[in-house]
Design a protein around this motif. Sequence first.
Motif, mmCIF file in Angstrom:
data_model
loop_
_atom_site.group_PDB
_atom_site.id
_atom_site.type_symbol
_atom_site.label_atom_id
_atom_site.label_comp_id
_atom_site.label_asym_id
_atom_site.label_seq_id
_atom_site.Cartn_x
_atom_site.Cartn_y
_atom_site.Cartn_z
ATOM 1 N N PRO A 40 7.363 -4.745 12.105
ATOM 2 C CA PRO A 40 8.453 -4.058 11.402
ATOM 3 C C PRO A 40 8.410 -4.176 9.873
ATOM 4 O O PRO A 40 9.077 -3.410 9.188
ATOM 5 C CB PRO A 40 9.714 -4.716 11.963
ATOM 6 N N GLU A 41 7.636 -5.088 9.344
ATOM 7 C CA GLU A 41 7.504 -5.177 7.890
ATOM 8 C C GLU A 41 6.712 -3.982 7.375
ATOM 9 O O GLU A 41 6.080 -3.270 8.133
ATOM 10 C CB GLU A 41 6.800 -6.489 7.489
ATOM 11 N N ASP A 42 6.725 -3.784 6.082
ATOM 12 C CA ASP A 42 6.026 -2.652 5.474
ATOM 13 C C ASP A 42 4.510 -2.820 5.454
ATOM 14 O O ASP A 42 3.783 -1.849 5.265
ATOM 15 C CB ASP A 42 6.523 -2.435 4.037
ATOM 16 N N GLU A 43 4.035 -4.028 5.642
ATOM 17 C CA GLU A 43 2.616 -4.335 5.468
ATOM 18 C C GLU A 43 1.654 -3.382 6.190
ATOM 19 O O GLU A 43 0.741 -2.854 5.557
ATOM 20 C CB GLU A 43 2.356 -5.776 5.907
ATOM 21 N N PHE A 69 -1.416 3.639 4.151
ATOM 22 C CA PHE A 69 -1.261 4.631 3.084
ATOM 23 C C PHE A 69 -1.977 4.230 1.789
ATOM 24 O O PHE A 69 -2.416 5.102 1.036
ATOM 25 C CB PHE A 69 0.211 4.936 2.829
ATOM 26 N N ASP A 70 -2.137 2.942 1.556
ATOM 27 C CA ASP A 70 -2.873 2.491 0.367
ATOM 28 C C ASP A 70 -4.361 2.770 0.469
ATOM 29 O O ASP A 70 -5.069 2.754 -0.543
ATOM 30 C CB ASP A 70 -2.665 0.989 0.120
ATOM 31 N N ASN A 71 -4.841 3.023 1.681
ATOM 32 C CA ASN A 71 -6.276 3.206 1.881
ATOM 33 C C ASN A 71 -6.678 4.590 2.367
ATOM 34 O O ASN A 71 -7.819 4.785 2.787
ATOM 35 C CB ASN A 71 -6.781 2.127 2.846
ATOM 36 N N ILE A 72 -5.773 5.524 2.300
ATOM 37 C CA ILE A 72 -6.104 6.905 2.709
ATOM 38 C C ILE A 72 -6.998 7.539 1.683
ATOM 39 O O ILE A 72 -6.868 7.402 0.526
ATOM 40 C CB ILE A 72 -4.837 7.731 2.943
#
Length: 108
Positions: free
Chosen positions: A96-99, A105-108
Amino acid sequence: DTRINVGLNCACFNSRDAYPWVDMVYRNSGNTFQDAEVAALCAPRKLYISIGREDKVFDWQKGEEEAERAKAYYNAMNCSDNLFVTIWDGGHKVKPEDEPIDYLFDNI
């Protein structure tokens, strides 16, 4: 597959030997590839694997063992930094955390 930039596996990384379920994608796939080999097919791309210690469907320890096998493939391809494995205090669900979503999304 060059169309894949990053993968996110949540709540199902495990040993197919421990859970011989009917193949869902193609005939006999569960006897051909274990989860570590499927992860290896993603390499050298980034892959995030999330395993919950309180999962009531899969034994997290089997998932951890399989993740260690996946690490060996990433190490052999000199891309060990592209495999992220987390074992967290949760169940059979997306952490459930954003990690995990941030990683995706940081690696798209």
